[in-house]
Design a protein around this motif. Structure first.
Motif, PDB file in Angstrom:
ATOM      1  N   GLU A   1      14.355   8.397   7.491  1.00  0.00           N
ATOM      2  CA  GLU A   1      14.180   7.859   6.141  1.00  0.00           C
ATOM      3  C   GLU A   1      13.062   6.828   6.055  1.00  0.00           C
ATOM      4  OE1 GLU A   1      17.944   6.461   4.783  1.00  0.00           O
ATOM      5  OE2 GLU A   1      18.907   8.378   5.202  1.00  0.00           O
ATOM      6  N   GLY A   2      12.661   6.247   7.194  1.00  0.00           N
ATOM      7  CA  GLY A   2      11.586   5.276   7.154  1.00  0.00           C
ATOM      8  C   GLY A   2      11.624   4.280   8.285  1.00  0.00           C
ATOM      9  N   LEU A   3      10.864   3.223   8.106  1.00  0.00           N
ATOM     10  CA  LEU A   3      10.766   2.134   9.076  1.00  0.00           C
ATOM     11  C   LEU A   3      11.267   0.854   8.436  1.00  0.00           C
ATOM     12  CD1 LEU A   3       7.033   2.553  10.151  1.00  0.00           C
ATOM     13  CD2 LEU A   3       8.986   3.152  11.540  1.00  0.00           C
TER      14      LEU A   3
ATOM     15  N   GLU B   1       2.051 -11.270   3.023  1.00  0.00           N
ATOM     16  CA  GLU B   1       2.801 -11.304   4.278  1.00  0.00           C
ATOM     17  C   GLU B   1       3.607 -10.022   4.472  1.00  0.00           C
ATOM     18  OE1 GLU B   1       3.406 -16.129   4.580  1.00  0.00           O
ATOM     19  OE2 GLU B   1       4.805 -14.931   3.383  1.00  0.00           O
ATOM     20  N   GLN B   2       4.206  -9.519   3.402  1.00  0.00           N
ATOM     21  CA  GLN B   2       4.954  -8.271   3.501  1.00  0.00           C
ATOM     22  C   GLN B   2       4.005  -7.116   3.823  1.00  0.00           C
ATOM     23  OE1 GLN B   2       7.405  -7.294   0.135  1.00  0.00           O
ATOM     24  NE2 GLN B   2       8.358  -5.594   1.201  1.00  0.00           N
ATOM     25  N   ASN B   3       2.840  -7.080   3.201  1.00  0.00           N
ATOM     26  CA  ASN B   3       1.857  -6.028   3.495  1.00  0.00           C
ATOM     27  C   ASN B   3       1.349  -6.122   4.928  1.00  0.00           C
ATOM     28  OD1 ASN B   3       1.905  -4.602   1.120  1.00  0.00           O
ATOM     29  ND2 ASN B   3       0.283  -5.806   0.175  1.00  0.00           N
ATOM     30  N   LEU B   4       1.208  -7.334   5.430  1.00  0.00           N
ATOM     31  CA  LEU B   4       0.775  -7.531   6.807  1.00  0.00           C
ATOM     32  C   LEU B   4       1.800  -6.931   7.777  1.00  0.00           C
ATOM     33  CD1 LEU B   4      -1.570  -8.917   8.324  1.00  0.00           C
ATOM     34  CD2 LEU B   4      -0.143 -10.959   8.447  1.00  0.00           C
ATOM     35  N   ILE B   5       3.068  -7.154   7.488  1.00  0.00           N
ATOM     36  CA  ILE B   5       4.131  -6.587   8.330  1.00  0.00           C
ATOM     37  C   ILE B   5       4.136  -5.067   8.211  1.00  0.00           C
ATOM     38  CG2 ILE B   5       6.628  -6.439   8.642  1.00  0.00           C
ATOM     39  CD1 ILE B   5       6.722  -9.446   7.821  1.00  0.00           C
ATOM     40  N   CYS B   6       3.957  -4.528   7.017  1.00  0.00           N
ATOM     41  CA  CYS B   6       3.905  -3.071   6.838  1.00  0.00           C
ATOM     42  C   CYS B   6       2.720  -2.471   7.588  1.00  0.00           C
ATOM     43  CB  CYS B   6       3.838  -2.713   5.355  1.00  0.00           C
ATOM     44  SG  CYS B   6       5.391  -2.954   4.492  1.00  0.00           S
TER      45      CYS B   6
ATOM     46  N   ASN C   1       1.804   9.505   3.605  1.00  0.00           N
ATOM     47  CA  ASN C   1       0.434   9.827   3.177  1.00  0.00           C
ATOM     48  C   ASN C   1      -0.549   8.750   3.613  1.00  0.00           C
ATOM     49  OD1 ASN C   1       1.125  12.254   2.010  1.00  0.00           O
ATOM     50  ND2 ASN C   1       1.462  11.360  -0.004  1.00  0.00           N
ATOM     51  N   GLU C   2      -0.147   7.495   3.482  1.00  0.00           N
ATOM     52  CA  GLU C   2      -1.027   6.399   3.896  1.00  0.00           C
ATOM     53  C   GLU C   2      -1.264   6.439   5.402  1.00  0.00           C
ATOM     54  OE1 GLU C   2      -1.326   1.563   3.859  1.00  0.00           O
ATOM     55  OE2 GLU C   2       0.081   2.519   2.485  1.00  0.00           O
ATOM     56  N   LEU C   3      -0.231   6.811   6.140  1.00  0.00           N
ATOM     57  CA  LEU C   3      -0.341   6.893   7.595  1.00  0.00           C
ATOM     58  C   LEU C   3      -1.411   7.910   7.995  1.00  0.00           C
ATOM     59  CD1 LEU C   3       1.012   5.910  10.296  1.00  0.00           C
ATOM     60  CD2 LEU C   3       2.366   7.994  10.152  1.00  0.00           C
ATOM     61  N   TYR C   4      -1.384   9.086   7.380  1.00  0.00           N
ATOM     62  CA  TYR C   4      -2.377  10.110   7.706  1.00  0.00           C
ATOM     63  C   TYR C   4      -3.785   9.667   7.315  1.00  0.00           C
ATOM     64  CZ  TYR C   4       1.470  13.319   8.663  1.00  0.00           C
ATOM     65  OH  TYR C   4       2.585  13.926   9.174  1.00  0.00           O
ATOM     66  N   SER C   5      -3.906   8.977   6.201  1.00  0.00           N
ATOM     67  CA  SER C   5      -5.218   8.473   5.783  1.00  0.00           C
ATOM     68  C   SER C   5      -5.749   7.471   6.793  1.00  0.00           C
ATOM     69  CB  SER C   5      -5.124   7.803   4.414  1.00  0.00           C
ATOM     70  OG  SER C   5      -4.798   8.743   3.434  1.00  0.00           O
ATOM     71  N   ARG C   6      -4.884   6.559   7.235  1.00  0.00           N
ATOM     72  CA  ARG C   6      -5.297   5.566   8.234  1.00  0.00           C
ATOM     73  C   ARG C   6      -5.685   6.246   9.548  1.00  0.00           C
ATOM     74  NH1 ARG C   6      -3.200  -0.062   8.149  1.00  0.00           N
ATOM     75  NH2 ARG C   6      -2.641  -0.514   6.018  1.00  0.00           N
ATOM     76  N   MET C   7      -4.888   7.217   9.967  1.00  0.00           N
ATOM     77  CA  MET C   7      -5.191   7.909  11.221  1.00  0.00           C
ATOM     78  C   MET C   7      -6.563   8.575  11.145  1.00  0.00           C
ATOM     79  SD  MET C   7      -1.417   9.467  12.082  1.00  0.00           S
ATOM     80  CE  MET C   7      -1.937  10.452  13.467  1.00  0.00           C
ATOM     81  N   ARG C   8      -6.851   9.171  10.016  1.00  0.00           N
ATOM     82  CA  ARG C   8      -8.143   9.841   9.825  1.00  0.00           C
ATOM     83  C   ARG C   8      -9.288   8.835   9.968  1.00  0.00           C
ATOM     84  NH1 ARG C   8      -6.771  12.076   5.365  1.00  0.00           N
ATOM     85  NH2 ARG C   8      -5.951  13.941   6.336  1.00  0.00           N
ATOM     86  N   VAL C   9      -9.136   7.665   9.372  1.00  0.00           N
ATOM     87  CA  VAL C   9     -10.170   6.629   9.449  1.00  0.00           C
ATOM     88  C   VAL C   9     -10.328   6.158  10.896  1.00  0.00           C
ATOM     89  CG1 VAL C   9     -10.731   4.260   8.780  1.00  0.00           C
ATOM     90  CG2 VAL C   9      -9.928   5.885   7.064  1.00  0.00           C
ATOM     91  N   TYR C  10      -9.226   5.900  11.591  1.00  0.00           N
ATOM     92  CA  TYR C  10      -9.290   5.405  12.965  1.00  0.00           C
ATOM     93  C   TYR C  10      -9.915   6.427  13.907  1.00  0.00           C
ATOM     94  CZ  TYR C  10      -5.879   2.132  11.032  1.00  0.00           C
ATOM     95  OH  TYR C  10      -5.233   1.221  10.250  1.00  0.00           O
ATOM     96  N   LEU C  11      -9.802   7.710  13.552  1.00  0.00           N
ATOM     97  CA  LEU C  11     -10.399   8.762  14.378  1.00  0.00           C
ATOM     98  C   LEU C  11     -11.839   9.063  13.982  1.00  0.00           C
ATOM     99  CD1 LEU C  11      -7.373  11.200  14.675  1.00  0.00           C
ATOM    100  CD2 LEU C  11      -8.300   9.679  16.450  1.00  0.00           C
TER     101      LEU C  11
ATOM    102  N   ARG D   1      13.956  -8.905   5.857  1.00  0.00           N
ATOM    103  CA  ARG D   1      13.799  -7.523   6.291  1.00  0.00           C
ATOM    104  C   ARG D   1      12.755  -6.860   5.404  1.00  0.00           C
ATOM    105  NH1 ARG D   1      18.677  -3.740   7.845  1.00  0.00           N
ATOM    106  NH2 ARG D   1      18.293  -4.893   9.753  1.00  0.00           N
ATOM    107  N   VAL D   2      11.826  -6.168   6.045  1.00  0.00           N
ATOM    108  CA  VAL D   2      10.813  -5.400   5.334  1.00  0.00           C
ATOM    109  C   VAL D   2      11.127  -3.925   5.553  1.00  0.00           C
ATOM    110  CG1 VAL D   2       8.366  -4.841   5.178  1.00  0.00           C
ATOM    111  CG2 VAL D   2       9.075  -7.189   5.631  1.00  0.00           C
ATOM    112  N   VAL D   3      11.309  -3.197   4.464  1.00  0.00           N
ATOM    113  CA  VAL D   3      11.652  -1.774   4.517  1.00  0.00           C
ATOM    114  C   VAL D   3      10.441  -0.983   4.045  1.00  0.00           C
ATOM    115  CG1 VAL D   3      13.220  -0.002   3.657  1.00  0.00           C
ATOM    116  CG2 VAL D   3      14.060  -2.330   4.049  1.00  0.00           C
ATOM    117  N   PHE D   4      10.140   0.062   4.792  1.00  0.00           N
ATOM    118  CA  PHE D   4       8.977   0.899   4.505  1.00  0.00           C
ATOM    119  C   PHE D   4       9.448   2.352   4.498  1.00  0.00           C
ATOM    120  CE2 PHE D   4       4.280   1.557   5.787  1.00  0.00           C
ATOM    121  CZ  PHE D   4       3.874   1.385   4.480  1.00  0.00           C
ATOM    122  N   PRO D   5       9.842   2.905   3.324  1.00  0.00           N
ATOM    123  CA  PRO D   5      10.384   4.265   3.253  1.00  0.00           C
ATOM    124  C   PRO D   5       9.352   5.324   3.654  1.00  0.00           C
ATOM    125  CG  PRO D   5      10.576   3.135   1.127  1.00  0.00           C
ATOM    126  CD  PRO D   5       9.778   2.262   2.028  1.00  0.00           C
TER     127      PRO D   5
END
Length: 123
Positions: free
Chosen positions: A82-84, A9-14, A106-116, A96-100
């Motif tokens: 500092e994060g989301l 559930e925490q990963n789903l929110i992240c 790095n994960e964000l850029y990897s995901r963006m690359r896949v989506y593109l 509360r789910v904290v995502f520094p």
């Protein structure tokens, strides 16, 4: 994380937070590309970006369905340099789910690359 909430559930929110951020970045980039005077073929880049935006929209809707199934509601989302973080109710329990930034950049850029349409085997 609350004892009554799962790692899943925490990963789903992240993932939801990341997808919202990717969507915002893609929209901004689309505006920049649309108005960039030096690009000779902006339509090609716009098509790739639009396709990525469609993938993100689909994933967001799938996560929202999963939120409904698991009784998860996001009540507040905040970000800074500092994060989301998100305030959520999971089966009525507030958390509360904290995502520094250091964790998600790095994960964000990897995901963006896949989506593109790029290849990345880390996801």
């Amino acid at each position: 994380m609350n004892a009554n909430t799962s790692y899943e559930e925490q990963n789903l929110i992240c993932s939801y937070l990341q997808l919202l951020l990717v969507d915002r970045i893609f929209h901004r980039d689309l505006q920049v590309l649309t108005n960039h005077p030096l690009l000779r073929t902006p339509v090609l880049y716009i098509e790739v970006l639009s396709s990525g935006m469609e993938r993100v929209t689909l994933l967001l809707s799938e996560i929202q369905m999963e939120f409904a199934r698991k009784d998860i509601r996001i009540t507040n989302i905040k970000s800074n340099k500092e994060g989301l973080w998100a305030d959520a109710k999971i089966r009525g329990q507030e958390m509360r789910v904290v995502f520094p930034l250091s964790q998600y950049k790095n994960e964000l850029y990897s995901r963006m690359r896949v989506y593109l349409g790029g290849m990345n085997h880390e996801i």
